[in-house]
Scaffold this motif. Structure first.
Motif, PDB file in Angstrom:
ATOM      1  N   PHE A  38       0.828  -1.210   0.000  1.00 58.91           N
ATOM      2  CA  PHE A  38       0.000   0.000   0.000  1.00 58.91           C
ATOM      3  C   PHE A  38       0.865   1.264   0.000  1.00 58.91           C
ATOM      4  N   LEU A  39       2.030   1.147   0.571  1.00 63.79           N
ATOM      5  CA  LEU A  39       3.002   2.244   0.548  1.00 63.79           C
ATOM      6  C   LEU A  39       3.389   2.570  -0.899  1.00 63.79           C
ATOM      7  N   PHE A  40       3.467   1.516  -1.702  1.00 63.36           N
ATOM      8  CA  PHE A  40       3.866   1.673  -3.097  1.00 63.36           C
ATOM      9  C   PHE A  40       2.679   2.095  -3.959  1.00 63.36           C
ATOM     10  N   MET A  41       1.506   1.509  -3.660  1.00 61.81           N
ATOM     11  CA  MET A  41       0.330   1.784  -4.491  1.00 61.81           C
ATOM     12  C   MET A  41      -0.183   3.205  -4.281  1.00 61.81           C
ATOM     13  N   ASN A  42       0.052   3.762  -3.096  1.00 66.61           N
ATOM     14  CA  ASN A  42      -0.435   5.108  -2.801  1.00 66.61           C
ATOM     15  C   ASN A  42       0.551   6.198  -3.191  1.00 66.61           C
ATOM     16  N   ALA A  43       1.609   5.812  -3.888  1.00 64.77           N
ATOM     17  CA  ALA A  43       2.642   6.805  -4.237  1.00 64.77           C
ATOM     18  C   ALA A  43       2.683   7.006  -5.755  1.00 64.77           C
ATOM     19  N   PRO A  44       3.056   8.227  -6.191  1.00 66.67           N
ATOM     20  CA  PRO A  44       3.133   8.495  -7.639  1.00 66.67           C
ATOM     21  C   PRO A  44       4.369   7.869  -8.291  1.00 66.67           C
ATOM     22  N   ALA A  45       5.385   7.571  -7.471  1.00 69.38           N
ATOM     23  CA  ALA A  45       6.611   6.939  -7.985  1.00 69.38           C
ATOM     24  C   ALA A  45       7.134   6.007  -6.891  1.00 69.38           C
ATOM     25  N   MET A  46       8.045   5.139  -7.277  1.00 72.82           N
ATOM     26  CA  MET A  46       8.564   4.151  -6.328  1.00 72.82           C
ATOM     27  C   MET A  46       9.173   4.819  -5.083  1.00 72.82           C
ATOM     28  N   PRO A  47       8.641   4.562  -3.887  1.00 74.28           N
ATOM     29  CA  PRO A  47       9.247   5.137  -2.681  1.00 74.28           C
ATOM     30  C   PRO A  47      10.641   4.550  -2.466  1.00 74.28           C
ATOM     31  N   GLY A  48      11.579   5.410  -2.153  1.00 74.48           N
ATOM     32  CA  GLY A  48      12.958   4.951  -1.971  1.00 74.48           C
ATOM     33  C   GLY A  48      13.184   4.393  -0.577  1.00 74.48           C
ATOM     34  N   GLU A  49      14.428   3.972  -0.321  1.00 72.43           N
ATOM     35  CA  GLU A  49      14.770   3.355   0.968  1.00 72.43           C
ATOM     36  C   GLU A  49      14.442   4.272   2.149  1.00 72.43           C
ATOM     37  N   GLU A  51      12.272   6.801   2.497  1.00 71.66           N
ATOM     38  CA  GLU A  51      10.835   6.970   2.738  1.00 71.66           C
ATOM     39  C   GLU A  51      10.244   5.694   3.369  1.00 71.66           C
ATOM     40  N   GLN A  52      10.670   4.547   2.860  1.00 73.04           N
ATOM     41  CA  GLN A  52      10.195   3.279   3.429  1.00 73.04           C
ATOM     42  C   GLN A  52      10.679   3.130   4.866  1.00 73.04           C
ATOM     43  N   GLU A  58       8.157   4.056  12.007  1.00 72.54           N
ATOM     44  CA  GLU A  58       6.955   4.591  12.677  1.00 72.54           C
ATOM     45  C   GLU A  58       6.081   3.437  13.202  1.00 72.54           C
ATOM     46  N   ALA A  59       5.924   2.393  12.389  1.00 76.49           N
ATOM     47  CA  ALA A  59       5.120   1.241  12.819  1.00 76.49           C
ATOM     48  C   ALA A  59       5.801   0.533  13.990  1.00 76.49           C
ATOM     49  N   ALA A  60       7.108   0.351  13.891  1.00 75.90           N
ATOM     50  CA  ALA A  60       7.858  -0.327  14.963  1.00 75.90           C
ATOM     51  C   ALA A  60       7.748   0.456  16.263  1.00 75.90           C
ATOM     52  N   ALA A  61       7.863   1.781  16.160  1.00 78.80           N
ATOM     53  CA  ALA A  61       7.798   2.620  17.366  1.00 78.80           C
ATOM     54  C   ALA A  61       6.404   2.581  17.969  1.00 78.80           C
ATOM     55  N   ASP A 107      17.031  -5.161  -7.139  1.00 79.19           N
ATOM     56  CA  ASP A 107      17.389  -3.799  -6.714  1.00 79.19           C
ATOM     57  C   ASP A 107      16.287  -3.242  -5.811  1.00 79.19           C
ATOM     58  N   LEU A 108      15.028  -3.467  -6.203  1.00 74.57           N
ATOM     59  CA  LEU A 108      13.898  -2.963  -5.408  1.00 74.57           C
ATOM     60  C   LEU A 108      13.785  -3.728  -4.090  1.00 74.57           C
ATOM     61  N   LEU A 109      13.929  -5.057  -4.156  1.00 71.73           N
ATOM     62  CA  LEU A 109      13.825  -5.880  -2.934  1.00 71.73           C
ATOM     63  C   LEU A 109      14.914  -5.477  -1.941  1.00 71.73           C
ATOM     64  N   LYS A 110      16.103  -5.241  -2.449  1.00 66.91           N
ATOM     65  CA  LYS A 110      17.232  -4.894  -1.562  1.00 66.91           C
ATOM     66  C   LYS A 110      16.993  -3.550  -0.888  1.00 66.91           C
ATOM     67  N   ASP A 111      16.476  -2.562  -1.659  1.00 61.70           N
ATOM     68  CA  ASP A 111      16.133  -1.259  -1.054  1.00 61.70           C
ATOM     69  C   ASP A 111      15.148  -1.469   0.092  1.00 61.70           C
ATOM     70  N   GLN A 112      14.143  -2.302  -0.169  1.00 60.04           N
ATOM     71  CA  GLN A 112      13.117  -2.520   0.850  1.00 60.04           C
ATOM     72  C   GLN A 112      13.704  -3.219   2.074  1.00 60.04           C
ATOM     73  N   LEU A 113      14.543  -4.210   1.840  1.00 58.54           N
ATOM     74  CA  LEU A 113      15.116  -4.963   2.964  1.00 58.54           C
ATOM     75  C   LEU A 113      16.067  -4.086   3.791  1.00 58.54           C
ATOM     76  N   ARG A 114      16.777  -3.200   3.115  1.00 53.87           N
ATOM     77  CA  ARG A 114      17.637  -2.273   3.882  1.00 53.87           C
ATOM     78  C   ARG A 114      16.787  -1.377   4.764  1.00 53.87           C
ATOM     79  N   ALA A 115      15.651  -0.912   4.231  1.00 49.96           N
ATOM     80  CA  ALA A 115      14.746  -0.058   5.019  1.00 49.96           C
ATOM     81  C   ALA A 115      14.187  -0.845   6.215  1.00 49.96           C
ATOM     82  N   VAL A 116      13.790  -2.094   5.979  1.00 49.06           N
ATOM     83  CA  VAL A 116      13.246  -2.932   7.060  1.00 49.06           C
ATOM     84  C   VAL A 116      14.325  -3.164   8.126  1.00 49.06           C
ATOM     85  N   LEU A 117      15.530  -3.490   7.668  1.00 52.69           N
ATOM     86  CA  LEU A 117      16.622  -3.755   8.616  1.00 52.69           C
ATOM     87  C   LEU A 117      16.930  -2.530   9.465  1.00 52.69           C
ATOM     88  N   ARG A 118      16.975  -1.378   8.825  1.00 55.41           N
ATOM     89  CA  ARG A 118      17.278  -0.161   9.601  1.00 55.41           C
ATOM     90  C   ARG A 118      16.176   0.114  10.623  1.00 55.41           C
TER      91      ARG A 118
END
Ligand code: PEP
Ligand code: MG
Length: 315
Positions: A38-49, A51-52, A58-61, A107-118
């Motif tokens: 939904f983060l991706f579907m609600n955006a006009p372009a691919m959200p980067g690391e 933004e993710q 925010e969810a974790a906190a 490339d996209l999966l790795k961006d997402q996983l880096r965001a999740v890891l951080r």
């Protein structure tokens, strides 16, 4: 807590970070499924690391130390992404979807996983891959996760080195192979919405065949039992994040089968909490044993309704 004192996890399904806060206020013990698409579907372009990362943090906190399971993007099927230029397909639910896109676009999966890891440095974050159909896909996805970890180590970014990684069980082949998966994954989450459509060959969006779509079909129940048992034999745990987890009629059966975590729309938490807190696990084990011998969904529903009537519950 069930009537006999068994502790189970009750969690919420969310689609945005803001929903995590609302779910926490409604008593969720965590997030069992963050549908990140939904983060991706609600955006006009691919959200980067970056933004993710902010959304996952925010969810974790909001969950303040309680688990938050982030699912990597589940695009394709009925969920299009205009800016990704996906091919038109005759059978989108059997096509280029979910982890298949993730592994096609690493490339996209790795961006997402880096965001999740951080984000995992800010709470109890776990990661989960959708629509896994075989060991090779899981190993490849896990490989991308390990690469993302290594990159973060090199750049000095903080993350949880012991982050748990699991898979959605929503393709029958993954359920059949649960014993092999259980040696490698940290947890399973059963996605009944897709598991039912793929096991019974019934399109979940097609009203014409909706009468065949039933998670109480004995074939689906046998797969669910197999997954839970395989996870426990390996010392792992199994959750459920499909619609079945929010159905009070299913609760005694799932408790009897040994399900460890229920994840549902936050609005369902109250009714399921009430249902589970009145149940005795031993009685539910016997119920599960007898229900698993039945041969039609109708017979299963009838047995479950009788059980609820006998303990004084009505729907
Ligand atoms: C499922 O398939 O049960 C599930 C939870 O995933 P989604 O509904 O997002 O496909
Ligand atoms: Mg699914």
């Amino acid at each position: 807590m069930t009537a006999d004192g068994t502790r189970v996890e009750l969690a919420a399904n969310i689609g945005t970070a803001a929903e995590a806060k609302a779910a926490a206020e409604q008593g969720a013990g965590g997030v069992g499924l963050f549908r990140t698409e939904f983060l991706f579907m609600n955006a006009p372009a691919m959200p980067g690391e970056e933004e993710q990362f902010r959304a996952y943090r925010e969810a974790a906190a909001a969950m303040d130390g309680r688990p938050v399971i982030i699912r990597t993007m589940d695009i394709g099927g009925d969920k299009a992404l205009p800016y990704l230029d996906l091919p038109r397909e005759d059978n989108p639910f059997l096509g280029y979807r979910a982890i298949r896109i993730g592994l096609g676009r690493q490339d996209l999966l790795k961006d997402q996983l880096r965001a999740v890891l951080r984000a995992s440095a800010f709470g109890n974050v776990k990661v989960m891959f959708p629509m896994i159909s075989g060991l090779q896909e899981w190993r490849e996805a896990k490989g991308v996760l390990e690469e993302a970890k290594e990159e973060l180590r090199r750049s000095g970014a903080a993350f949880d080195e012991r982050i748990e990684a699991g898979i959605m069980v929503e393709v029958p082949s993954a359920a059949v192979m649960a014993g092999a998966f259980a040696r490698e994954v940290d947890f399973f989450s059963i996605g009944t919405n897709d598991l039912v459509q793929y096991t019974l060959a019934v399109d979940r969006m097609n009203d014409k065949v909706a009468y065949l779509y039933d998670y109480f079909h004995p074939a689906v129940l046998q797969l669910i039992r197999q997954v839970i048992e395989a996870s426990h034999r390996a010392g792992k745990w199994t959750g459920m994040c499909g619609g079945m987890a929010g159905d009070p009629l299913a609760a005694p059966l799932l408790l009897g089968l040994g399900l460890d975590e229920w994840s549902m729309e936050a609005g369902r938490l109250g009714v399921i909490k009430k249902e589970l807190s009145a149940l005795d696990r031993e009685a539910c084990r016997s119920l599960a044993d007898s229900v698993l011998t039945l041969d039609t969904p109708q017979a299963v529903r009838q047995a479950l309704e009788e059980f609820r009537r006998a303990i004084g519950h009505t729907l």
